[in-house]
Design an enzyme around this catalytic site. Structure first.
Site, PDB file in Angstrom:
ATOM      1  CE  LYS A 292      42.018  39.496  30.920  1.00 26.86           C
ATOM      2  NZ  LYS A 292      40.761  40.270  30.795  1.00 26.86           N
TER       3      LYS A 292
HETATM    4  C1  LIG Z   1      40.711  41.649  30.666  1.00 27.77           C
HETATM    5  C2  LIG Z   1      39.501  42.271  30.052  1.00 27.77           C
HETATM    6  C3  LIG Z   1      39.521  43.583  29.527  1.00 27.77           C
HETATM    7  C4  LIG Z   1      40.736  44.484  29.628  1.00 27.77           C
HETATM    8  O1  LIG Z   1      41.808  44.068  28.816  1.00 27.77           O
HETATM    9  P1  LIG Z   1      43.288  44.615  29.085  1.00 27.77           P
HETATM   10  O2  LIG Z   1      44.167  43.785  28.223  1.00 27.77           O
HETATM   11  O3  LIG Z   1      43.549  44.408  30.552  1.00 27.77           O
HETATM   12  O4  LIG Z   1      43.310  46.060  28.706  1.00 27.77           O
HETATM   13  C5  LIG Z   1      38.380  44.067  28.913  1.00 27.77           C
HETATM   14  N1  LIG Z   1      37.250  43.328  28.854  1.00 27.77           N
HETATM   15  C6  LIG Z   1      37.187  42.072  29.354  1.00 27.77           C
HETATM   16  C7  LIG Z   1      35.901  41.323  29.272  1.00 27.77           C
HETATM   17  C8  LIG Z   1      38.306  41.491  29.965  1.00 27.77           C
HETATM   18  O5  LIG Z   1      38.231  40.249  30.463  1.00 27.77           O
END
Ligand SMILES: *Cc1c(COP(=O)(O)O)cnc(C)c1O
Length: 469
Positions: A113
Site C-alpha cells: 500500500k
Molecule cells: C491490501 C492488501 C492486499 C489486498 O489488496 P487489494 O488491493 O485489496 O486486492 C493483499 N496483501 C496485503 C499485504 C495487503 O495489505
C-alpha cells in the site's frame, strides 16, 4: 483526460477534482473517459527510466491538470532513494524457474500500500496547497492501510490524519509502527472496541454532513482513483524488468482482497502492456474466485467473512470490482447501475453469459489458497530457495504454481514482508522473520496514542480540537 462515474451520473471532472472525493455522487466509482494506449515503441523507450521517471510517464497519461515538471517533482519525492529500502524501489527477485517476486514491500510500512500512498501524500499536499484549502483524513484501520496513510501524510502541509484502531487488538509490530510517529498532524486514536466499531464511528462522522463539511473530512480508502493509477506503474515496471524486447508476454499473480491491486494490472493490460494472464488469488474468503469460476458475484455478510492468516485479504465485498465490471459489460454505465441495484435488492448478480470472456478476452484466472496451503507454500519456498515470504504473497505463489507456463515469466506480487506476520512464518518454518535494519529499534521508540471509549462524540470532540483549519 476527464473522469466519469461507472454508473453514468457524474459530469466529467479533472484528476484534481476526483482526487479528494470518495464515491461519485451517483454511488459509482470514477474512471477515465478513455484509457490511454501505450505502443510497443513507447514501451521500449521506457526501458532506461528509473522508477520515479517511469511513474511520471505513466501517471502523466492520466493527469493533465498538473504540469509535467510539477508531476515529476511529486513522483521524484514519492519514490526517492531513502523512502524505499531498495535502489530499484521495486526489485525483481527470482524465485525458481520463470517465477519471480515483484517486491512491492520495500516502503516505510513494509506492505504494497506504500506504493500508492506515497504518491497520494505528495499529490494531496500539492493540490491542497494550490487550492488554499485543508483536509482532515478520518479512517479506521486494523493494520496495513492506516499505517501506510500515516507514513505518507506525516508532516504534510494542510492535512491531518485521525486514524482509529481497535485498542489492544493489533500486533506489537503494527502498534509500534503507527504509534511511534511523532508528527503533530498524525493522530492515533485507540478505540476501546473492535475494528467494526471503529469503522462504524468513521461512517457516523461521514454521515454527519454538517460536521463533515465544517471540518472538511476526507478519506483515503481503496477506491481512490489516484491509488489505482499509481499502482499501474509497477505493472509496467515489472514487465520492463522481466523482458528484453517488444511483444514478450509476462503473467502476474496477485493476492487479492478489495480488487484494487489486480484492477491496476487489468488497466495496464488494457493500455497495451503485453500481459498473458492475470492470476487472481484469494484466501478462504473466495467471493472473487467464485465470480471468475462461475460468473456469479455474491458478496458475503460480515458474519460469513472468515478471519484468516492472510488478514489483509479478509473481505466480504470487493470495493473496486465495479470498475472491472464496467469494462466487462462493454463500458455500459446504465448496465452497471442496474447490476448494483440488483445487488442491493437480491444480494447477487449473474454475468455467467460473459464468463467465457473472463479468460479469453481479459486474461483472468483465479484460485483459492487456505491456511494449510499458506503454511505449506511458505515452508516449501523457504526450503527450496531460502527466501521467506509473507502469508499474502504465499497465497499468490500457491495459485500461480497451478497456472505456471514454462515459456512465460510469472511475476508474483509480494504485498508484504514476512516480519509483519511473524507468527505465521514461525508456524510454517520455525524461523524468526528478519527485521529490516532500519527498523531494529522500532519496538523501543516512544509511542504517541490517545486511548478513548468507543463513542463517536468523543472522536468528534478530539477532531474539533486538533483539525487542520
Ligand atoms: C491490501 C492488501 C492486499 C489486498 O489488496 P487489494 O488491493 O485489496 O486486492 C493483499 N496483501 C496485503 C499485504 C495487503 O495489505
Amino acid at each position: 483526460m476527464k473522469y466519469r462515474s461507472t454508473r453514468g451520473g457524474m459530469s466529467p471532472l479533472l484528476f484534481s477534482d476526483i482526487l479528494l472525493e470518495g464515491l461519485a455522487p451517483d454511488g459509482g466509482l470514477a474512471l477515465p473517459e478513455t484509457l490511454p494506449q501505450v505502443s510497443a515503441e513507447q514501451l521500449e523507450a521506457w526501458r532506461k527510466l528509473d522508477y520515479a521517471s517511469l511513474a511520471t510517464e505513466v501517471l502523466g497519461l492520466f493527469i493533465d491538470d498538473i504540469p509535467r515538471e510539477d508531476l515529476n517533482r511529486l513522483t521524484q519525492a514519492a519514490y526517492a532513494p531513502g523512502v524505499f529500502d531498495s535502489p530499484d524501489v521495486v526489485p525483481l527477485k527470482p524465485l525458481y524457474g520463470k517465477t519471480s517476486l515483484l517486491g512491492l514491500s520495500q516502503g516505510p510500512t513494509l506492505a504494497f500500500k506504500d506504493m500508492a500512498m506515497q504518491f497520494l501524500g505528495q499529490v494531496f499536499e500539492y493540490v491542497l496547497t494550490k487550492r488554499g484549502t485543508t483536509l482532515n483524513i478520518v479512517g479506521a484501520t486494523s493494520g496495513d492501510t492506516g499505517s501506510a496513510a500515516e507514513y505518507a501524510l506525516r508532516g504534510k502541509k494542510g492535512v491531518a490524519v485521525f486514524m482509529l484502531s481497535p485498542h489492544g487488538r493489533m500486533s506489537d509490530f503494527q502498534r509500534a509502527q503507527m504509534y511511534s510517529l511523532q508528527d503533530p498532524n498524525i493522530h492515533n486514536l485507540a478505540v476501546k472496541g473492535v475494528f467494526d466499531e471503529c469503522q462504524d464511528i468513521v461512517k457516523a462522522l461521514a454521515g454527519d454532513l454538517e460536521f463533515k463539511s465544517a471540518y472538511r473530512l476526507g478519506a483515503v480508502n481503496s477506491i481512490n482513483w489516484a491509488r489505482i493509477a499509481a499502482q499501474i506503474v509497477y505493472y509496467f515496471w515489472g514487465w520492463l524488468r522481466a523482458t528484453s524486447g517488444p511483444g514478450q508476454k509476462v503473467s502476474f499473480a496477485v493476492p487479492t482482497g478489495n480488487f484494487g491491486n489486480i484492477l491496476s494490472g487489468h488497466l495496464a493490460r488494457e493500455m497495451g502492456l503485453p500481459v498473458a494472464k492475470l492470476v487472481l488469488a484469494t484466501n478462504e474468503n473466495n467471493v472473487l474466485e467464485e465470480f471468475f469460476r462461475t460468473g456469479v458475484y455474491r458478496p458475503r455478510s460480515a458474519a460469513q467473512t472468515h478471519a484468516t492468516s492472510s488478514p489483509s485479504m479478509d473481505i466480504s465485498r470487493a470495493s473496486n470490482f465495479e470498475r472491472f465490471v464496467f469494462d466487462l459489460v462493454g463500458r455500459d454505465a446504465g448496465k452497471v447501475a442496474q447490476l448494483w441495484k440488483q445487488l442491493e435488492q437480491q444480494g447477487e448478480f449473474d454475468l455467467s453469459e460473459l464468463k467465457p470472456q473472463l479468460e479469453s478476452r481479459y486474461g483472468f484466472i483465479a484460485g483459492v489458497s487456505t491456511h494449510q496451503d499458506r503454511l505449506k507454500t511458505i515452508r516449501s519456498v523457504y526450503d527450496e530457495t531460502g527466501v521467506l515470504i509473507d502469508p499474502h504473497t504465499a497465497d499468490a505463489v500457491k495459485v500461480a504454481a497451478e497456472h505456471a507456463d514454462p515459456d512465460t515469466p510469472m511475476l508474483v506480487l509480494e504485498t508484504a514482508l514476512p516480519v509483519k506476520f511473524a507468527d505465521t512464518i514461525r508456524e510454517a518454518t520455525g524461523q524468526i522473520a528478519p527485521v529490516p535494519a532500519h527498523l531494529q529499534d522500532l519496538p523501543s521508540l516512544p509511542q504517541r496514542v490517545q486511548v478513548m471509549a468507543c463513542d463517536a462524540s468523543l472522536v468528534k470532540d478530539y477532531i474539533r480540537q486538533h483539525a487542520e483549519i
